[in-house]
Design a protein around this motif. Sequence first.
Motif, PDB file in Angstrom:
ATOM      1  N   UNK A  54       3.160  -1.137  12.725  1.00 21.61           N
ATOM      2  CA  UNK A  54       2.274  -1.171  11.557  1.00 21.61           C
ATOM      3  C   UNK A  54       3.161  -1.255  10.316  1.00 21.61           C
ATOM      4  N   UNK A  55       3.048  -2.346   9.568  1.00 19.11           N
ATOM      5  CA  UNK A  55       3.945  -2.563   8.423  1.00 19.11           C
ATOM      6  C   UNK A  55       3.139  -2.910   7.173  1.00 19.11           C
ATOM      7  N   UNK A  56       2.728  -1.912   6.403  1.00 22.00           N
ATOM      8  CA  UNK A  56       1.957  -2.181   5.191  1.00 22.00           C
ATOM      9  C   UNK A  56       2.844  -2.605   4.026  1.00 22.00           C
ATOM     10  N   UNK A  57       2.231  -3.304   3.071  1.00 20.82           N
ATOM     11  CA  UNK A  57       2.836  -3.502   1.750  1.00 20.82           C
ATOM     12  C   UNK A  57       2.335  -2.365   0.866  1.00 20.82           C
ATOM     13  N   UNK A  58       3.251  -1.604   0.284  1.00 20.50           N
ATOM     14  CA  UNK A  58       2.846  -0.522  -0.604  1.00 20.50           C
ATOM     15  C   UNK A  58       2.092  -1.060  -1.811  1.00 20.50           C
ATOM     16  N   UNK A  59       1.295  -0.207  -2.424  1.00 15.75           N
ATOM     17  CA  UNK A  59       0.548  -0.606  -3.611  1.00 15.75           C
ATOM     18  C   UNK A  59       1.519  -1.105  -4.696  1.00 15.75           C
ATOM     19  N   UNK A  60       1.183  -2.257  -5.272  1.00 20.23           N
ATOM     20  CA  UNK A  60       2.047  -2.852  -6.285  1.00 20.23           C
ATOM     21  C   UNK A  60       3.124  -3.743  -5.708  1.00 20.23           C
ATOM     22  N   UNK A  61       3.207  -3.856  -4.393  1.00 21.80           N
ATOM     23  CA  UNK A  61       4.239  -4.630  -3.724  1.00 21.80           C
ATOM     24  C   UNK A  61       3.629  -5.706  -2.822  1.00 21.80           C
ATOM     25  N   UNK A  62       4.395  -6.759  -2.587  1.00 25.38           N
ATOM     26  CA  UNK A  62       3.965  -7.786  -1.648  1.00 25.38           C
ATOM     27  C   UNK A  62       2.597  -8.343  -1.981  1.00 25.38           C
ATOM     28  N   UNK A  63       1.717  -8.346  -0.974  1.00 25.97           N
ATOM     29  CA  UNK A  63       0.365  -8.876  -1.154  1.00 25.97           C
ATOM     30  C   UNK A  63      -0.673  -7.784  -1.415  1.00 25.97           C
ATOM     31  N   UNK A  64      -0.215  -6.555  -1.606  1.00 22.11           N
ATOM     32  CA  UNK A  64      -1.152  -5.464  -1.915  1.00 22.11           C
ATOM     33  C   UNK A  64      -1.488  -5.457  -3.399  1.00 22.11           C
ATOM     34  N   UNK A  65      -2.609  -4.836  -3.789  1.00 24.41           N
ATOM     35  CA  UNK A  65      -3.034  -4.873  -5.186  1.00 24.41           C
ATOM     36  C   UNK A  65      -2.102  -4.104  -6.111  1.00 24.41           C
ATOM     37  N   UNK A  66      -2.043  -4.553  -7.354  1.00 23.89           N
ATOM     38  CA  UNK A  66      -1.279  -3.835  -8.372  1.00 23.89           C
ATOM     39  C   UNK A  66      -2.030  -2.567  -8.756  1.00 23.89           C
ATOM     40  N   UNK A  67      -1.315  -1.501  -9.052  1.00 25.75           N
ATOM     41  CA  UNK A  67      -1.987  -0.264  -9.464  1.00 25.75           C
ATOM     42  C   UNK A  67      -2.579  -0.401 -10.863  1.00 25.75           C
ATOM     43  N   UNK A  68      -3.779   0.151 -11.051  1.00 24.92           N
ATOM     44  CA  UNK A  68      -4.391   0.151 -12.377  1.00 24.92           C
ATOM     45  C   UNK A  68      -3.887   1.308 -13.212  1.00 24.92           C
ATOM     46  N   UNK A  69      -3.414   2.368 -12.545  1.00 26.89           N
ATOM     47  CA  UNK A  69      -2.930   3.565 -13.240  1.00 26.89           C
ATOM     48  C   UNK A  69      -1.632   4.033 -12.614  1.00 26.89           C
ATOM     49  N   UNK A  70      -0.880   4.823 -13.356  1.00 26.52           N
ATOM     50  CA  UNK A  70       0.356   5.400 -12.838  1.00 26.52           C
ATOM     51  C   UNK A  70       0.059   6.369 -11.695  1.00 26.52           C
ATOM     52  N   UNK A  71      -1.056   7.088 -11.769  1.00 23.86           N
ATOM     53  CA  UNK A  71      -1.399   8.068 -10.732  1.00 23.86           C
ATOM     54  C   UNK A  71      -1.541   7.427  -9.353  1.00 23.86           C
ATOM     55  N   UNK A  72      -1.943   6.159  -9.303  1.00 22.52           N
ATOM     56  CA  UNK A  72      -2.123   5.470  -8.023  1.00 22.52           C
ATOM     57  C   UNK A  72      -0.804   5.244  -7.303  1.00 22.52           C
ATOM     58  N   UNK A  73       0.301   5.304  -8.045  1.00 18.17           N
ATOM     59  CA  UNK A  73       1.607   5.046  -7.440  1.00 18.17           C
ATOM     60  C   UNK A  73       2.553   6.233  -7.597  1.00 18.17           C
ATOM     61  N   UNK A  74       1.992   7.414  -7.875  1.00 18.79           N
ATOM     62  CA  UNK A  74       2.775   8.639  -7.731  1.00 18.79           C
ATOM     63  C   UNK A  74       2.936   8.894  -6.233  1.00 18.79           C
TER      64      UNK A  74
END
Length: 246
Positions: A54-74
Amino acid sequence: MQSRTGLTVRTFAPAQTAGQPPVLLVHGFGSDGGRDWVDTGIARALTAAGRVVIAPDLRGHGDSPAPATVAEVAVPALVADLVTVVNEAGAEAFDVVGYSLGARLAWELPAAAPGRLGRAVLGGLSPVEPFAAVDVLALRRAVADGVEPADPFTAMIAGMVRAHGPRATGLARCVEGLRATPFAPRSWAGGTPPVFVAGADDVMTRGMEQVAQSVDGARWVSVPGDHQGALTGDAFRRTVLEVLAG
């Protein structure tokens, strides 16, 4: 595959399963699941050994969505995303391989998914938060308006982030989120001690060996290469296969 989190997740199934839990692969900052795990041959080697990957793209990376807030990527939010991805795969137990940022997040998984994590390979892990010295306001200006930061380290991070074009704003938020939740290694919460892997020439991991020595039963493995070269080298792949084979 798209997760409920919105993350893009690559899942690879072997022709014949080895009857062991799936392996969660967590990539580094500014990379993605394809570059760190598919292009290096690690995902293919694991499936050849009978493991579901199982190999996800982290939020803000690759084909995953960009974070709308800083809290989403803490860190807590990124780790919660990973637990959701594992849950959606139907995995009660799982092993993990993380590299750099991925190893930083993997460190938190035993506490976030109590009793579920088996073996762990933590590669390229820094004992301190690499983004602690970033001037956040200068980074924002650099990404939004192209104003070059006066601080050389912030300028280097800004250049790395801007190289991702339209993904730069999201990656800059990732820097802020990680900076706000710095790595402070506590005792390992997992039942099986982790294996730490670092490139012999990787300056980012200097001092991590002392942290590894504080974890009862942990192993420290040195492989050839710097931060990037260690990940792409044969020795790292062989170590991953050996550790996960148990």
